[in-house]
Design a protein around this motif. Sequence first.
Motif, PDB file in Angstrom:
ATOM      1  N   SER A 107       0.869  -1.167   0.000  1.00 41.19           N
ATOM      2  CA  SER A 107       0.000   0.000   0.000  1.00 41.19           C
ATOM      3  C   SER A 107       0.912   1.225   0.000  1.00 41.19           C
ATOM      4  CB  SER A 107      -0.925  -0.012   1.223  1.00 41.19           C
ATOM      5  OG  SER A 107      -1.877   1.043   1.112  1.00 41.19           O
ATOM      6  N   ALA A 109       1.356   5.553   1.676  1.00 46.28           N
ATOM      7  CA  ALA A 109       0.909   6.558   2.647  1.00 46.28           C
ATOM      8  C   ALA A 109       0.438   7.824   1.954  1.00 46.28           C
ATOM      9  CB  ALA A 109       2.042   6.878   3.617  1.00 46.28           C
ATOM     10  N   THR A 114      -1.531   6.458  -4.511  1.00 45.08           N
ATOM     11  CA  THR A 114      -2.431   5.305  -4.593  1.00 45.08           C
ATOM     12  C   THR A 114      -3.445   5.488  -5.722  1.00 45.08           C
ATOM     13  OG1 THR A 114      -2.208   5.054  -2.203  1.00 45.08           O
ATOM     14  CG2 THR A 114      -3.963   3.815  -3.249  1.00 45.08           C
ATOM     15  N   VAL A 147       4.772  -0.421   2.759  1.00 46.37           N
ATOM     16  CA  VAL A 147       4.151   0.902   2.700  1.00 46.37           C
ATOM     17  C   VAL A 147       5.075   1.794   1.874  1.00 46.37           C
ATOM     18  CG1 VAL A 147       3.239   2.875   3.966  1.00 46.37           C
ATOM     19  CG2 VAL A 147       3.150   0.587   4.994  1.00 46.37           C
ATOM     20  N   VAL A 150       6.806   6.791   2.224  1.00 47.52           N
ATOM     21  CA  VAL A 150       6.686   7.025   3.665  1.00 47.52           C
ATOM     22  C   VAL A 150       7.177   8.400   4.121  1.00 47.52           C
ATOM     23  CG1 VAL A 150       6.788   4.569   4.235  1.00 47.52           C
ATOM     24  CG2 VAL A 150       8.911   5.910   4.163  1.00 47.52           C
ATOM     25  N   VAL A 164       1.649   7.594   7.763  1.00 48.71           N
ATOM     26  CA  VAL A 164       2.430   6.367   7.572  1.00 48.71           C
ATOM     27  C   VAL A 164       2.113   5.383   8.688  1.00 48.71           C
ATOM     28  CG1 VAL A 164       4.725   5.396   7.256  1.00 48.71           C
ATOM     29  CG2 VAL A 164       4.255   7.739   6.495  1.00 48.71           C
ATOM     30  N   VAL A 167      -1.333   3.669   8.177  1.00 52.79           N
ATOM     31  CA  VAL A 167      -1.358   2.625   7.140  1.00 52.79           C
ATOM     32  C   VAL A 167      -0.581   1.394   7.605  1.00 52.79           C
ATOM     33  CG1 VAL A 167      -0.706   2.050   4.767  1.00 52.79           C
ATOM     34  CG2 VAL A 167      -1.616   4.324   5.297  1.00 52.79           C
ATOM     35  N   ALA A 168       0.580   1.625   8.208  1.00 51.26           N
ATOM     36  CA  ALA A 168       1.403   0.512   8.693  1.00 51.26           C
ATOM     37  C   ALA A 168       0.657  -0.279   9.770  1.00 51.26           C
ATOM     38  CB  ALA A 168       2.724   1.044   9.246  1.00 51.26           C
ATOM     39  N   ILE A 179       6.372  -5.199   8.424  1.00 52.36           N
ATOM     40  CA  ILE A 179       6.027  -4.055   7.592  1.00 52.36           C
ATOM     41  C   ILE A 179       7.316  -3.389   7.117  1.00 52.36           C
ATOM     42  CG2 ILE A 179       4.741  -1.906   7.418  1.00 52.36           C
ATOM     43  CD1 ILE A 179       3.004  -4.336   8.154  1.00 52.36           C
ATOM     44  N   LEU A 181       8.998  -0.253   5.348  1.00 55.27           N
ATOM     45  CA  LEU A 181       8.707   1.163   5.151  1.00 55.27           C
ATOM     46  C   LEU A 181       9.577   1.712   4.018  1.00 55.27           C
ATOM     47  CD1 LEU A 181       8.680   2.011   8.957  1.00 55.27           C
ATOM     48  CD2 LEU A 181       6.667   1.736   7.482  1.00 55.27           C
TER      49      LEU A 181
END
Length: 303
Positions: A107, A109, A114, A147, A150, A164, A167-168, A179, A181
């Motif tokens: 995904s 941040a 997105t 993610v 970031v 960030v 979402v994380a 996760i 980053l």
Amino acid sequence: MSFPRQVQIIEVGARDGLQNEPSHPDVATRVELLERLTKSGIKHLEAGSFVSPKWVPQMTKTDEVLAALQASQQADVQQATFSVLTPNLKGLEAAVQAQAQEVAIFSAASESFTQKNINCSIQESLQRFDAIMAQAQQINLPVRGYVSTVVACPYEGKIQPQKVAEVAKHLYEMGCYEISLGDTIGAATPFEFKAMLEAVIQEIPMEALAVHCHDTYGQALANIYVSLEMGINKVDSAIAGLGGCPYAKGASGNVATEDVVYMLQGMNIETGIGLQALCETGQWICQKLNRSNQSKVGKAMLA
């Protein structure tokens, strides 16, 4: 805070690196690259992705790459973990059929990033992963979460650290065991990177975090140093700095594994990786791809 005694390198060159290369290496080259990397001591590697060939032609035949690795008699290969990127349920099903050991979802941040990449909001992108997570958990398949953007986004600039963290946290609570980053455009400076990490650490255990730094502005090692200083002990990197940054023309992309390992060795931090073998592998794949080696350490050691 003290530096970790050991750091795990997650080698992303065969996926995140090669998918941004203009040449399309064949299955044999991809397999040999992964075999050479495991022989140097790397235990966790991205092997490819199950995405549409229309969008990422470099990652076609990832199932054949996995099959070759599974058939390998090399002890180093048998002891390593190979993960694949699965952005949707169709990708997950293909990965399961290919007997993947681990999958990854991603995904971002940044709402703009997105929207432009997958035509939906961050929240909608996370909801799409529900089916993937449910099916993966049914068969005890580990899922790693990424993610992106970031610290900075190519479309909307600076990203707030709290975004960030949100979402994380969502990915972690969804079931991702780790996760990663990602400083996608490599524009973060150490103070910015630290501020982002401080926000994320409030929501997720330190041991569940990894950093994924691009070196577009030459800040990757400095940002990794700050991460180590805070106690993070997992680092994504790509052999020879494979890949590029599609948002900054002519810029370098992933931080080179050789450069990270050299720094860690100089800090007396264990990696279990042989630097000479790593540098030789970096030079080999660059010759195969007919591209310049982005690793400063690799070029210096083999000069």
